[in-house]
Design a protein around this motif. Structure first.
Motif, PDB file in Angstrom:
ATOM      1  N   THR A 171     -25.826  57.048  -4.157  1.00 18.22           N
ATOM      2  CA  THR A 171     -26.166  56.876  -2.603  1.00 18.22           C
ATOM      3  C   THR A 171     -27.535  57.536  -2.787  1.00 18.22           C
ATOM      4  N   ASP A 172     -28.163  56.307  -2.167  1.00 19.16           N
ATOM      5  CA  ASP A 172     -29.672  57.125  -2.536  1.00 19.16           C
ATOM      6  C   ASP A 172     -30.511  55.705  -1.298  1.00 19.16           C
ATOM      7  N   GLY A 173     -31.223  56.771  -0.378  1.00 16.20           N
ATOM      8  CA  GLY A 173     -31.951  55.023   0.413  1.00 16.20           C
ATOM      9  C   GLY A 173     -33.008  54.983   0.000  1.00 16.20           C
ATOM     10  N   ASP A 174     -33.713  54.853  -1.328  1.00 14.86           N
ATOM     11  CA  ASP A 174     -34.222  53.692  -1.643  1.00 14.86           C
ATOM     12  C   ASP A 174     -34.168  53.211  -2.777  1.00 14.86           C
ATOM     13  N   SER A 175     -33.963  51.956  -2.225  1.00 12.62           N
ATOM     14  CA  SER A 175     -33.698  50.413  -3.499  1.00 12.62           C
ATOM     15  C   SER A 175     -34.304  50.323  -4.502  1.00 12.62           C
ATOM     16  N   GLN A 176     -35.473  51.210  -5.146  1.00 12.72           N
ATOM     17  CA  GLN A 176     -35.855  51.196  -6.149  1.00 12.72           C
ATOM     18  C   GLN A 176     -35.344  51.870  -7.038  1.00 12.72           C
ATOM     19  N   LEU A 177     -34.799  52.875  -6.754  1.00  9.78           N
ATOM     20  CA  LEU A 177     -34.506  54.130  -7.359  1.00  9.78           C
ATOM     21  C   LEU A 177     -32.725  53.321  -7.807  1.00  9.78           C
ATOM     22  N   ILE A 178     -32.461  52.522  -6.332  1.00 12.67           N
ATOM     23  CA  ILE A 178     -30.254  52.212  -6.386  1.00 12.67           C
ATOM     24  C   ILE A 178     -30.696  50.926  -8.167  1.00 12.67           C
ATOM     25  N   GLU A 179     -32.273  50.506  -8.102  1.00 12.77           N
ATOM     26  CA  GLU A 179     -31.844  49.608  -9.249  1.00 12.77           C
ATOM     27  C   GLU A 179     -31.931  50.278 -10.663  1.00 12.77           C
ATOM     28  N   ASN A 180     -33.188  51.378 -10.592  1.00 13.11           N
ATOM     29  CA  ASN A 180     -33.059  52.291 -11.448  1.00 13.11           C
ATOM     30  C   ASN A 180     -31.606  52.897 -12.404  1.00 13.11           C
ATOM     31  N   LEU A 181     -30.696  53.152 -11.693  1.00 14.06           N
ATOM     32  CA  LEU A 181     -29.703  54.131 -12.152  1.00 14.06           C
ATOM     33  C   LEU A 181     -28.781  53.099 -13.052  1.00 14.06           C
ATOM     34  N   PRO A 182     -28.496  51.984 -13.652  1.00 18.05           N
ATOM     35  CA  PRO A 182     -28.269  51.508 -14.116  1.00 18.05           C
ATOM     36  C   PRO A 182     -28.534  52.301 -16.037  1.00 18.05           C
ATOM     37  N   SER A 183     -29.433  51.943 -15.884  1.00 15.62           N
ATOM     38  CA  SER A 183     -30.256  52.572 -17.167  1.00 15.62           C
ATOM     39  C   SER A 183     -30.449  53.811 -17.136  1.00 15.62           C
ATOM     40  N   ASN A 184     -29.840  54.535 -16.543  1.00 15.60           N
ATOM     41  CA  ASN A 184     -29.569  55.656 -16.788  1.00 15.60           C
ATOM     42  C   ASN A 184     -28.875  55.998 -17.172  1.00 15.60           C
ATOM     43  N   LEU A 185     -27.745  55.409 -16.737  1.00 11.13           N
ATOM     44  CA  LEU A 185     -26.101  55.447 -16.814  1.00 11.13           C
ATOM     45  C   LEU A 185     -25.729  55.310 -17.917  1.00 11.13           C
ATOM     46  N   GLN A 186     -26.392  54.080 -18.847  1.00 14.41           N
ATOM     47  CA  GLN A 186     -26.222  53.632 -19.936  1.00 14.41           C
ATOM     48  C   GLN A 186     -26.618  54.051 -20.905  1.00 14.41           C
ATOM     49  N   LEU A 187     -27.929  55.477 -20.551  1.00 11.52           N
ATOM     50  CA  LEU A 187     -28.281  56.425 -21.544  1.00 11.52           C
ATOM     51  C   LEU A 187     -27.479  57.421 -21.866  1.00 11.52           C
ATOM     52  N   ASN A 188     -25.748  57.887 -20.952  1.00 14.41           N
ATOM     53  CA  ASN A 188     -25.681  58.880 -21.550  1.00 14.41           C
ATOM     54  C   ASN A 188     -23.742  57.791 -21.643  1.00 14.41           C
ATOM     55  N   ASP A 189     -24.306  56.286 -21.718  1.00 19.10           N
ATOM     56  CA  ASP A 189     -23.333  55.964 -22.341  1.00 19.10           C
ATOM     57  C   ASP A 189     -22.136  56.051 -21.193  1.00 19.10           C
ATOM     58  N   ILE A 190     -22.066  55.636 -19.897  1.00 21.01           N
ATOM     59  CA  ILE A 190     -21.491  55.618 -18.458  1.00 21.01           C
ATOM     60  C   ILE A 190     -21.020  54.099 -18.438  1.00 21.01           C
ATOM     61  N   PRO A 191     -20.245  53.499 -18.356  1.00 25.26           N
ATOM     62  CA  PRO A 191     -20.374  52.100 -18.101  1.00 25.26           C
ATOM     63  C   PRO A 191     -20.309  51.910 -16.284  1.00 25.26           C
ATOM     64  N   VAL A 192     -21.229  50.529 -16.223  1.00 24.09           N
ATOM     65  CA  VAL A 192     -21.591  50.671 -15.410  1.00 24.09           C
ATOM     66  C   VAL A 192     -20.896  49.828 -13.737  1.00 24.09           C
ATOM     67  N   GLU A 193     -19.462  49.580 -15.094  1.00 20.55           N
ATOM     68  CA  GLU A 193     -18.710  48.950 -14.129  1.00 20.55           C
ATOM     69  C   GLU A 193     -17.743  49.644 -14.249  1.00 20.55           C
ATOM     70  N   SER A 194     -17.315  51.018 -13.730  1.00 16.50           N
ATOM     71  CA  SER A 194     -16.585  51.820 -14.034  1.00 16.50           C
ATOM     72  C   SER A 194     -15.894  52.135 -12.624  1.00 16.50           C
ATOM     73  N   PRO A 195     -14.676  52.209 -12.797  1.00 19.03           N
ATOM     74  CA  PRO A 195     -13.821  51.860 -11.202  1.00 19.03           C
ATOM     75  C   PRO A 195     -14.214  53.466 -10.666  1.00 19.03           C
ATOM     76  N   LYS A 196     -14.424  54.129 -11.850  1.00 18.49           N
ATOM     77  CA  LYS A 196     -15.116  55.745 -11.392  1.00 18.49           C
ATOM     78  C   LYS A 196     -15.990  55.875 -10.377  1.00 18.49           C
ATOM     79  N   ILE A 197     -16.942  54.666 -10.377  1.00 18.96           N
ATOM     80  CA  ILE A 197     -18.599  54.783 -10.291  1.00 18.96           C
ATOM     81  C   ILE A 197     -18.522  53.888  -8.940  1.00 18.96           C
ATOM     82  N   SER A 198     -19.361  53.928  -8.210  1.00 21.57           N
ATOM     83  CA  SER A 198     -19.756  52.863  -7.423  1.00 21.57           C
ATOM     84  C   SER A 198     -21.311  53.423  -7.282  1.00 21.57           C
ATOM     85  N   ILE A 199     -22.251  52.240  -7.011  1.00 19.95           N
ATOM     86  CA  ILE A 199     -23.635  52.966  -6.627  1.00 19.95           C
ATOM     87  C   ILE A 199     -24.300  51.649  -5.647  1.00 19.95           C
ATOM     88  N   SER A 200     -24.375  52.635  -4.114  1.00 24.22           N
ATOM     89  CA  SER A 200     -24.499  51.958  -3.433  1.00 24.22           C
ATOM     90  C   SER A 200     -25.947  52.353  -2.433  1.00 24.22           C
TER      91      SER A 200
END
Length: 311
Positions: A171-200
């Motif tokens: 989580t973060d309080g900044d919408s821009q940072l939340i929007e940037n997170l999926p690209s960083n997850l993908q850089l590390n081969d972390i599936p954005v849709e993983s049930p082990k992760i939530s982004i909000s």
């Protein structure tokens, strides 16, 4: 040589890289070629420094070094808001494999575009090393909430290298940072849709926690502004005292704080003492790490990790 390669990938300033005789020039060239698409100017500066060092020490220089420097002569510095991919190597306990993480960030931005979260701050690096390498942090089966995630380094490290963590709520309080997170997850081969992760997005004092089963809170560099400390401590207080709709109460919080302003930090500790008075929690400052693989600037202030333990 591996240490120098790690420093290059982390974009350590060339003046801070401790060069040694008998360098593996082929390895350095290989690493610089990896970095070149992201920051050619940095590669140019490294080669200039390296060639001068070798010449002054009478070392033989690989012709490929001169050729690569010639190719990079026109390279210009990144402007302050440009991003690049930076790699961080977290050293693990002896006998274990090192842990590598990639982050797309704007390393020269301090508060550009209205946020400080476009770069990875030293407290996030330190908290990451701490959570992955100490036995004091019991995260087995934990549902973890990260507050003020910024580039997401801490949460990504827990996902990739702490397999016993059950779920991570980023989580973060900044919408821009939340929007940037999926690209960083993908850089590390972390599936954005993983049930082990939530982004909000989570605004302290306004929004409810994103998962009723959170039992551990982590956060880095969220104590720098005295105006947000009441909301931060209030969130931790409520998470350890209010059992809404059968939710789990938080039992541990690990907060990494950089000692920039003693007055602000004293205010933070005074607020923590209110929770002690109410017999909600005890808190302690953890012993510092005795080792680490991430490079920190010499000007980096002390970083403390506060552990808040529910009574």
């Amino acid at each position: 040589m591996e240490r120098i390669a790690r420093q290059l990938r982390q974009r350590v300033p060339v003046t801070k890289i401790e060069l040694v005789r008998n360098l593996d020039q082929d390895l350095i060239l290989k690493v610089l070629k990896e970095i070149e698409p992201e920051n050619a100017y940095y590669c140019k500066r490294v080669l200039e420094k390296l060639i001068l060092f070798l010449e002054e020490n009478g070392e033989e220089i690989n012709d490929d070094m001169y050729e690569k420097l010639s190719d990079l002569l026109q390279a210009a510095p990144l402007n302050p808001t440009q991003t690049e991919v930076i790699s961080y190597c977290v050293l693990s306990k002896p006998g274990n494999k090192d842990m590598n993480l990639k982050v797309r960030e704007a390393p020269n931005v301090i508060s550009g575009l209205g946020t400080t979260g476009l770069r990875t701050w030293e407290a996030s690096l330190y908290l990451t090393e701490y959570l992955l390498n100490t036995d004091y942090c019991d995260l087995k089966g934990a549902t973890v909430l990260e507050l003020g995630c910024g580039t997401g380094l801490v949460s990504m490290a827990l996902y990739k290298y702490h397999p016993t963590v059950k779920k991570i709520c980023i989580t973060d309080g900044d919408s821009q940072l939340i929007e940037n997170l999926p690209s960083n997850l993908q850089l590390n081969d972390i599936p954005v849709e993983s049930p082990k992760i939530s982004i909000s997005k989570l605004c302290w004092g306004e929004d409810e926690l994103p998962d009723p089963n959170i039992d551990t809170i982590v956060a880095a560099d969220v104590t720098y502004d005295s105006s947000i400390l009441d909301d931060l401590v209030g969130l931790i207080y409520e998470s350890m005292t209010q059992n809404n709709h059968g939710s789990t109460l938080v039992r541990n919080a690990y907060i990494a704080a950089t000692v920039r302003n003693e007055t602000t930090l004293k205010e933070w500790e005074n607020l923590l003492n209110l929770g002690v008075q109410d017999k909600v929690w005890e808190w302690t400052i953890m012993e510092p790490l005795s080792f680490g693989g991430i490079w920190y600037p010499e000007s980096t202030p002390e970083i403390r990790i506060y552990r808040i333990i529910k009574v």
